[in-house]
Design a protein around this motif. Sequence first.
Motif, PDB file in Angstrom:
ATOM      1  N   ARG A   1      -3.934  -9.054  -4.846  1.00  0.00           N
ATOM      2  CA  ARG A   1      -2.555  -9.047  -5.357  1.00  0.00           C
ATOM      3  C   ARG A   1      -2.349  -7.962  -6.401  1.00  0.00           C
ATOM      4  N   ARG A   2      -3.235  -7.934  -7.374  1.00  0.00           N
ATOM      5  CA  ARG A   2      -3.001  -7.071  -8.534  1.00  0.00           C
ATOM      6  C   ARG A   2      -3.382  -5.619  -8.276  1.00  0.00           C
TER       7      ARG A   2
ATOM      8  N   THR B   1      -3.318  -3.912  -5.518  1.00  0.00           N
ATOM      9  CA  THR B   1      -2.317  -3.269  -4.662  1.00  0.00           C
ATOM     10  C   THR B   1      -1.108  -2.833  -5.474  1.00  0.00           C
ATOM     11  N   LYS B   2      -0.683  -3.648  -6.418  1.00  0.00           N
ATOM     12  CA  LYS B   2       0.489  -3.319  -7.229  1.00  0.00           C
ATOM     13  C   LYS B   2       0.185  -2.240  -8.263  1.00  0.00           C
TER      14      LYS B   2
ATOM     15  N   ASN C   1      -1.554   1.185  -5.677  1.00  0.00           N
ATOM     16  CA  ASN C   1      -0.870   1.335  -4.384  1.00  0.00           C
ATOM     17  C   ASN C   1      -1.751   0.812  -3.248  1.00  0.00           C
ATOM     18  N   GLU C   2      -1.125   0.560  -2.129  1.00  0.00           N
ATOM     19  CA  GLU C   2      -1.798  -0.121  -1.020  1.00  0.00           C
ATOM     20  C   GLU C   2      -2.933   0.702  -0.422  1.00  0.00           C
TER      21      GLU C   2
ATOM     22  N   ASN D   1       8.728  -7.497  -8.256  1.00  0.00           N
ATOM     23  CA  ASN D   1       7.983  -7.482  -6.987  1.00  0.00           C
ATOM     24  C   ASN D   1       6.993  -8.631  -6.868  1.00  0.00           C
ATOM     25  N   THR D   2       7.322  -9.781  -7.425  1.00  0.00           N
ATOM     26  CA  THR D   2       6.443 -10.940  -7.326  1.00  0.00           C
ATOM     27  C   THR D   2       6.592 -11.594  -5.968  1.00  0.00           C
TER      28      THR D   2
END
Length: 243
Positions: A150-151, A153-154, A157-158, A219-220
Amino acid sequence: MAKLSGTVQMKQVGESNNIALFILDRPEKSNAYHNAMLHQFAEHLAAAVTNPSIRAGVVTGAGEKVFCSGADISSLANKSYNDGLNLLSRQLFDNWANTPWPTVAAIQGPAIAGGLELALACDFRICSASSWFSLPEIDLGLIPAAGGIRRLTKIVNEARAKAMILFGQKVDSATALEWGLVSQISDHVLEDAIHLAEAAARRNPLAIRLAKMALQSVNTSLGDASIEAVSQALLYQSQTQAE
């Protein structure tokens, strides 16, 4: 069974004694944590959150060589489906991420697996030049299920998250700074982390709390934690059945 070594300490530091410093104290095992240490951390965190004098938090590893190498490998044996659903580290790191005050990771040396997931749950990360970062859980037939997916990626970036999680890329301190995985490289990691926490502690506490809540709401996705939980539960179950 012999009692595992290692504790989590908390002390109040800073000029006004209003910074909660959490120390993973198991340097002989690269500060790898086990369930008893997670419970200790949770107890200290609950006390800090209810202490009105605390205005910021810092987490670090003892010994200055390794921040944290994640969960003790021996503690991963015989985990059940329910263990995956109710992963202690996920619950703790989510609670750490949701503290009402800013948090700083003082990263000296590598942050690996759950150690990196703990660092990712902080609001700010400072590392040493010798630090490096890795999420090798897939090599153990698991995933970074304590918030890492989760974290990360944010934060980076992916594509970069996929490089680390799916392809096992290790990231050195310079690359981590370039990616935004850390915000500062320092020769005096803990000292700078405490000074940064002190700067945050001098600001309006209600405004800080509301700003942090607003930042976290961006963006949650409420489903992410559930996917983590079910995935790890299934992986634990598959390993148990294979034995």
